[in-house]
Design an enzyme around this catalytic site. Structure first.
Site, PDB file in Angstrom:
ATOM      1  N   HIS A 125       7.541   3.359  15.450  1.00 49.90           N
ATOM      2  CA  HIS A 125       6.029   2.774  15.792  1.00 49.90           C
ATOM      3  C   HIS A 125       5.496   2.084  14.779  1.00 49.90           C
ATOM      4  CE1 HIS A 125       5.915   6.788  13.499  1.00 49.90           C
ATOM      5  NE2 HIS A 125       4.566   6.212  12.818  1.00 49.90           N
ATOM      6  N   HIS A 127       3.633  10.134  17.709  1.00 49.03           N
ATOM      7  CA  HIS A 127       4.645   9.527  17.493  1.00 49.03           C
ATOM      8  C   HIS A 127       5.573  10.650  16.959  1.00 49.03           C
ATOM      9  CE1 HIS A 127       1.582   6.342  17.052  1.00 49.03           C
ATOM     10  NE2 HIS A 127       2.370   6.006  17.939  1.00 49.03           N
ATOM     11  N   HIS A 168       0.713  -1.101   0.048  1.00 45.77           N
ATOM     12  CA  HIS A 168      -0.056  -0.050   0.154  1.00 45.77           C
ATOM     13  C   HIS A 168       0.927   1.274   0.094  1.00 45.77           C
ATOM     14  CE1 HIS A 168       0.399   0.366   4.340  1.00 45.77           C
ATOM     15  NE2 HIS A 168       0.051  -0.726   4.558  1.00 45.77           N
TER      16      HIS A 168
HETATM   17 FE   LIG Z   1       3.420   6.849  11.497  1.00 40.64          FE
END
Ligand SMILES: [Fe+2]
Length: 452
Positions: A384, A378, A305
């Site tokens: 993350h 983040h 994606h």
């Molecule tokens: Fe991210």
């Protein structure tokens, strides 16, 4: 023989999309008048304006900004803005912070997540209920941004506000608000957003409360639609789905206050009337709302994606091409159909800082813990990704076409590191165990080939 005159064209009763109180388009050159004949035609500054109005220009960009970025609006109003201004006195709004706001004993390096801010039992207005979570950049040099959560229970009464520092991108999550602005009225509810330009005077009414939502305060260049590149002329956010209000004014002679945010400080001046007295206006510098249910998402149709930038609704550029001061990114319901693909967002580390908020439903990379009204951060170059449950589920799923329904989250993504306010670090409901959501991701590698 055709009896009909060739001149008998059928005329629409009203322009499409202008029904109600909004005009369609993003950055159009609009014109609108609340009284017939109030708007001068063919010129901006006639010797005398109809109805005894004053002509005044509101410049959102430098006079000399390039044509495609040049924004200004001509207002025809009961009094010029200098009559809605006086001596200013400092006002303390301790929870609304501006960059730079680096707190000595607060560590912004970390992955953070917050539960929704609880509603207060105190009366809170748009101004007193604004809670800054992070700041980035520098308000004095007009770069960067701040992220806020608003909690509003009470309408501003005979009280008005403008920010000289910023435009505000408003993302409601609960309740309904009305922005009564100099250029018209915007009603706003969850799944919609509004952009209130720098310098525009308004008051905020709570139509249905208590109201809670998110605000991105943009100190820099204005939000605009991203270029679509090879995608072409359609999809993502379409210009026609943005709505700007028609002119609306009030002629109210009552003692009122006007609060101004200027270089991170708040100042109040007392005036004798409502400043929302613009009877007619024309121009391309105006507030706008957008229904995020009209956002047409684009995605992969075979494998992998694209980067989440594919979901950008609005972007506020910086001086560095392709590197936004802020991107506003929307994760809404959509189909995922990719074959042999790990479908949720991958693990990653990003030079940009990502503040996410949940408006509604469940987010695919975090089935638990990131709830409507909640936020996660983040920060610059901090790793993350999906938590263990999401990873295991996505790694073992039967990859049929699947609809991610009942989901609407967003991201304020900025090129600048985001610094936590003392409120975000010490008062807001921080989830101390957020970092543990990745703890149980185990080592699968044992030196032998094959998927594990
Ligand atoms: Fe991210």
């Amino acid at each position: 023989m055709n009896e009909q005159s060739p001149q008998a064209l059928r005329t629409a009763a009203a322009s499409a999309g202008t029904a109600g109180s909004y005009m369609p388009g993003f950055g159009n050159d609009f014109e609108t008048e609340a009284l017939p004949g109030a708007l001068p035609q063919g010129r901006n500054s006639p010797q005398r304006v109809n109805y005894g109005l004053y002509g005044e220009q509101l410049s959102g960009t430098a006079f000399t900004a390039p044509g495609h970025r040049n924004e200004r609006t001509w207002c025809y109003r009961i009094r010029p803005s200098v009559r809605h201004s006086g001596r200013y006195a400092r006002l303390d709004l301790p929870y609304w912070k501006s960059a730079p706001n680096v707190i000595e004993d607060v560590t912004s390096l970390g992955q953070y997540r917050w539960d929704p801010l609880p509603h207060s039992d105190r009366d809170l207005t748009w101004l007193t209920g604004m809670r800054t979570m992070t700041t980035a950049g520098d308000v004095n040099t007009q770069v960067g941004m701040a992220s806020h959560i608003y909690l509003a229970t009470r309408s501003m009464e005979d009280a008005y506000f403008y920010s000289a520092d910023s435009e505000l991108l408003v993302v409601p999550q609960e309740g309904r608000l009305r922005f009564a602005t100099e250029l018209g009225v915007i009603d706003l509810e969850p799944k919609e957003i509004a952009v209130i330009p720098r310098g525009l005077v308004y008051r905020v009414e709570v139509v249905e409360g208590p109201a809670r939502g998110f605000v991105c305060e943009n100190y820099g260049q204005k939000f605009e639609l991203p270029d679509r590149g090879p995608i072409g002329a359609n999809c993502m956010a379409n210009r026609r789905d943005f709505k700007t209000p028609v002119a609306a004014f009030e002629d109210r002679e009552v003692p009122s206050t006007l609060t101004v945010k200027w270089c991170g400080q708040f100042h109040e001046t007392r005036i004798g009337q409502s400043p929302l007295d613009v009877v007619a206006w024309h121009g391309n510098y105006a507030p706008v709302k957008y229904d995020m249910r009209t956002y047409c998402p684009i995605g992969s149709i075979l494998f992998d994606h694209p980067d989440p930038s594919i979901f950008t609704v609005l972007t506020a550029p910086s001086s560095s091409p392709g590197t936004a001061n802020i991107d506003f990114v929307l994760f809404r319901e959509r189909w995922t159909v990719m074959e042999d693909t790990f479908r949720p967002p991958w693990f990653h580390k990003n030079v940009m800082s990502e503040m996410m908020g949940n408006i509604h439903g469940q987010y695919d990379a975090k089935p638990k813990g990131f709830v409507p009204g909640g936020l996660s951060l983040h920060n610059m170059m901090l790793p993350h990704g999906p938590d263990r449950d999401a990873f295991e589920r996505a790694s073992n799923a039967d990859l049929k076409p699947e609809k991610l329904g009942d989901t609407m989250s967003f991201m304020f993504e900025t090129r600048f590191p985001q610094h936590l306010t003392a409120f975000a670090a010490k008062e807001a409901p921080l989830q101390d165990d957020y970092i543990d959501c990745w703890k149980s991701l185990e080592k699968k590698f044992d030196g032998t080939p094959g998927t594990k």
